[in-house]
Write a protein that holds these residues in place. Structure first.
Motif, PDB file in Angstrom:
ATOM      1  N   LEU A  96       2.380  15.963   6.525  1.00  0.00           N
ATOM      2  CA  LEU A  96       1.007  15.495   7.136  1.00  0.00           C
ATOM      3  C   LEU A  96      -0.281  16.064   6.666  1.00  0.00           C
ATOM      4  CD1 LEU A  96       0.440  13.658   9.685  1.00  0.00           C
ATOM      5  CD2 LEU A  96       0.965  15.698  11.160  1.00  0.00           C
ATOM      6  N   VAL A  97      -0.046  17.493   6.444  1.00  0.00           N
ATOM      7  CA  VAL A  97      -1.084  18.102   5.853  1.00  0.00           C
ATOM      8  C   VAL A  97      -1.516  17.506   4.339  1.00  0.00           C
ATOM      9  CG1 VAL A  97      -1.657  20.336   4.823  1.00  0.00           C
ATOM     10  CG2 VAL A  97      -0.746  20.267   6.967  1.00  0.00           C
ATOM     11  N   ASP A  98      -0.614  17.220   3.579  1.00  0.00           N
ATOM     12  CA  ASP A  98      -0.748  16.640   2.303  1.00  0.00           C
ATOM     13  C   ASP A  98      -1.429  15.427   2.438  1.00  0.00           C
ATOM     14  OD1 ASP A  98       0.136  18.998   1.168  1.00  0.00           O
ATOM     15  OD2 ASP A  98       2.125  17.972   0.516  1.00  0.00           O
ATOM     16  N   CYS A  99      -1.117  14.444   3.386  1.00  0.00           N
ATOM     17  CA  CYS A  99      -1.323  13.050   3.661  1.00  0.00           C
ATOM     18  C   CYS A  99      -2.995  13.057   4.073  1.00  0.00           C
ATOM     19  CB  CYS A  99      -0.689  12.322   4.721  1.00  0.00           C
ATOM     20  SG  CYS A  99      -1.549  10.902   5.315  1.00  0.00           S
ATOM     21  N   GLY A 149      10.315   3.281  -3.967  1.00  0.00           N
ATOM     22  CA  GLY A 149       9.905   3.881  -5.325  1.00  0.00           C
ATOM     23  C   GLY A 149       8.645   3.694  -5.823  1.00  0.00           C
ATOM     24  N   LEU A 150       7.952   2.590  -5.261  1.00  0.00           N
ATOM     25  CA  LEU A 150       6.681   2.498  -5.870  1.00  0.00           C
ATOM     26  C   LEU A 150       5.468   3.290  -5.008  1.00  0.00           C
ATOM     27  CD1 LEU A 150       6.391  -1.277  -7.038  1.00  0.00           C
ATOM     28  CD2 LEU A 150       6.286   0.979  -8.705  1.00  0.00           C
ATOM     29  N   PHE A 151       5.978   3.198  -3.702  1.00  0.00           N
ATOM     30  CA  PHE A 151       5.199   4.078  -2.748  1.00  0.00           C
ATOM     31  C   PHE A 151       5.130   5.463  -3.053  1.00  0.00           C
ATOM     32  CE2 PHE A 151       5.443   0.923   1.246  1.00  0.00           C
ATOM     33  CZ  PHE A 151       4.665  -0.156   0.263  1.00  0.00           C
ATOM     34  N   LYS A 152       6.225   5.871  -3.351  1.00  0.00           N
ATOM     35  CA  LYS A 152       6.598   7.453  -3.948  1.00  0.00           C
ATOM     36  C   LYS A 152       5.708   7.732  -4.904  1.00  0.00           C
ATOM     37  CE  LYS A 152       8.801  11.530  -3.392  1.00  0.00           C
ATOM     38  NZ  LYS A 152       8.673  11.884  -4.755  1.00  0.00           N
ATOM     39  N   ARG A 153       5.399   6.678  -6.032  1.00  0.00           N
ATOM     40  CA  ARG A 153       4.713   6.880  -7.167  1.00  0.00           C
ATOM     41  C   ARG A 153       3.414   7.091  -6.735  1.00  0.00           C
ATOM     42  NH1 ARG A 153       5.148   2.885 -12.058  1.00  0.00           N
ATOM     43  NH2 ARG A 153       7.330   3.219 -11.929  1.00  0.00           N
ATOM     44  N   THR A 154       2.742   6.231  -6.129  1.00  0.00           N
ATOM     45  CA  THR A 154       1.497   6.324  -5.310  1.00  0.00           C
ATOM     46  C   THR A 154       1.299   7.549  -4.791  1.00  0.00           C
ATOM     47  OG1 THR A 154       1.464   3.950  -5.213  1.00  0.00           O
ATOM     48  CG2 THR A 154      -0.223   5.025  -4.163  1.00  0.00           C
ATOM     49  N   TRP A 155       2.212   7.973  -3.832  1.00  0.00           N
ATOM     50  CA  TRP A 155       1.790   9.309  -3.272  1.00  0.00           C
ATOM     51  C   TRP A 155       1.980  10.523  -4.251  1.00  0.00           C
ATOM     52  CZ3 TRP A 155       1.796  11.290   1.893  1.00  0.00           C
ATOM     53  CH2 TRP A 155       2.201  12.554   2.097  1.00  0.00           C
ATOM     54  N   ASP A 156       2.763  10.476  -5.249  1.00  0.00           N
ATOM     55  CA  ASP A 156       2.940  11.576  -6.168  1.00  0.00           C
ATOM     56  C   ASP A 156       1.613  11.612  -6.860  1.00  0.00           C
ATOM     57  OD1 ASP A 156       5.288  12.321  -5.083  1.00  0.00           O
ATOM     58  OD2 ASP A 156       6.600  11.070  -7.032  1.00  0.00           O
ATOM     59  N   HIS A 157       1.158  10.585  -7.178  1.00  0.00           N
ATOM     60  CA  HIS A 157      -0.001  10.320  -8.175  1.00  0.00           C
ATOM     61  C   HIS A 157      -1.305  11.233  -7.467  1.00  0.00           C
ATOM     62  CE1 HIS A 157      -3.582   8.781 -10.360  1.00  0.00           C
ATOM     63  NE2 HIS A 157      -4.033   8.387  -9.184  1.00  0.00           N
ATOM     64  N   PHE A 158      -1.323  10.908  -6.286  1.00  0.00           N
ATOM     65  CA  PHE A 158      -2.445  11.564  -5.347  1.00  0.00           C
ATOM     66  C   PHE A 158      -1.995  13.136  -4.842  1.00  0.00           C
ATOM     67  CE2 PHE A 158      -3.586   7.066  -4.761  1.00  0.00           C
ATOM     68  CZ  PHE A 158      -5.096   7.085  -5.060  1.00  0.00           C
ATOM     69  N   ARG A 159      -0.828  13.285  -4.730  1.00  0.00           N
ATOM     70  CA  ARG A 159      -0.501  14.617  -4.348  1.00  0.00           C
ATOM     71  C   ARG A 159      -0.423  15.493  -5.562  1.00  0.00           C
ATOM     72  NH1 ARG A 159       0.120  18.883  -3.968  1.00  0.00           N
ATOM     73  NH2 ARG A 159       1.581  20.220  -2.381  1.00  0.00           N
TER      74      ARG A 159
END
Ligand SMILES: [Zn+2]
Length: 217
Positions: free
Chosen positions: A22-25, A203-213
């Motif tokens: 939640l913090v990361d988001c 998988g694609l959602f996780k890739r987007t998350w990882d990009h910003f993370r």
């Protein structure tokens, strides 16, 4: 042998990880200029409890200390600061959408994109009646807009709710820019369905998350 506290909910061990997600988001949304000094995100812990950021926190420097717990009636259970006034927005959706495990609410600059449903009121979602109206506007969909106010996205986890907020803002921006130079191309219903089939996956959602993370450092 360590004593077992039978009153502890089964998910208690996953709470630190959920708090960090939640913090990361929220930090990623702030870094992307989607959330500013307002805006809040939440994760459903179980049938009764919701994790949400406190209203007064600095979104760019958020820590797990800035996360509090409320129940589905918007009463605060735990936390060092007060849940945001619009906590009702989250409670209203969780009450009628058991499939929803995470919610993002922001006041983004560009998000105004067809065919996302729009709540026909600019009022703050700071009471149960407004929350129920918003939940009805959202229906079983993943996103809704509030007239002259903001946007809400929901997901089966915080990754999905985050990515949808990000996609909506990006697409609205591109649509606005395209309108400046002509008539933008509109996808047919078949093309929309095909995109959804190909692109709406974990998988694609996780890739987007990882990009910003990764940008958070
Ligand atoms: Zn708001």
């Amino acid at each position: 042998m360590a004593a077992v506290d039978l009153k502890q909910p089964a998910d208690v061990t996953s709470q630190p990880e959920l708090r960090q997600q939640l913090v990361d988001c929220i930090r990623m949304l702030e870094q992307s200029d989607i959330i500013d000094y307002n805006g809040h995100c939440s994760i459903r812990l179980d049938d009764h409890r919701i994790l949400i950021n406190i209203g007064s926190c600095q979104r760019s420097r958020l820590t797990a200390e800035d996360i509090c717990t409320i129940d589905l009636e918007a009463n605060q259970i735990e936390g060092k600061g007060n849940a945001p006034l619009e906590r009702h927005l989250h409670c209203g959706i969780y009450r009628v959408r058991p499939d929803v495990k995470a919610i993002v609410h922001a006041h983004p600059k560009w998000s105004l994109v067809y065919p996302v449903p729009v709540l026909d009121s600019p009022n703050s979602i700071n009471n149960r009646a407004m929350a129920d109206r918003l939940a009805a506007t959202l229906g079983d969909r993943p996103a809704a807009l509030m007239k002259s106010h903001g946007a809400v996205t929901v997901g089966k986890d915080i990754v999905e709710a985050f990515v949808l907020a990000n996609y909506m803002e990006e697409n609205a921006y591109r649509q606005y820019m395209a309108l400046q130079i002509g008539r933008p191309y509109s996808f047919s219903e078949e093309e929309v369905a095909l995109c959804r089939e190909k692109l709406w996956n974990a998988g694609l959602f996780k890739r987007t998350w990882d990009h910003f993370r990764a940008k958070l450092g």
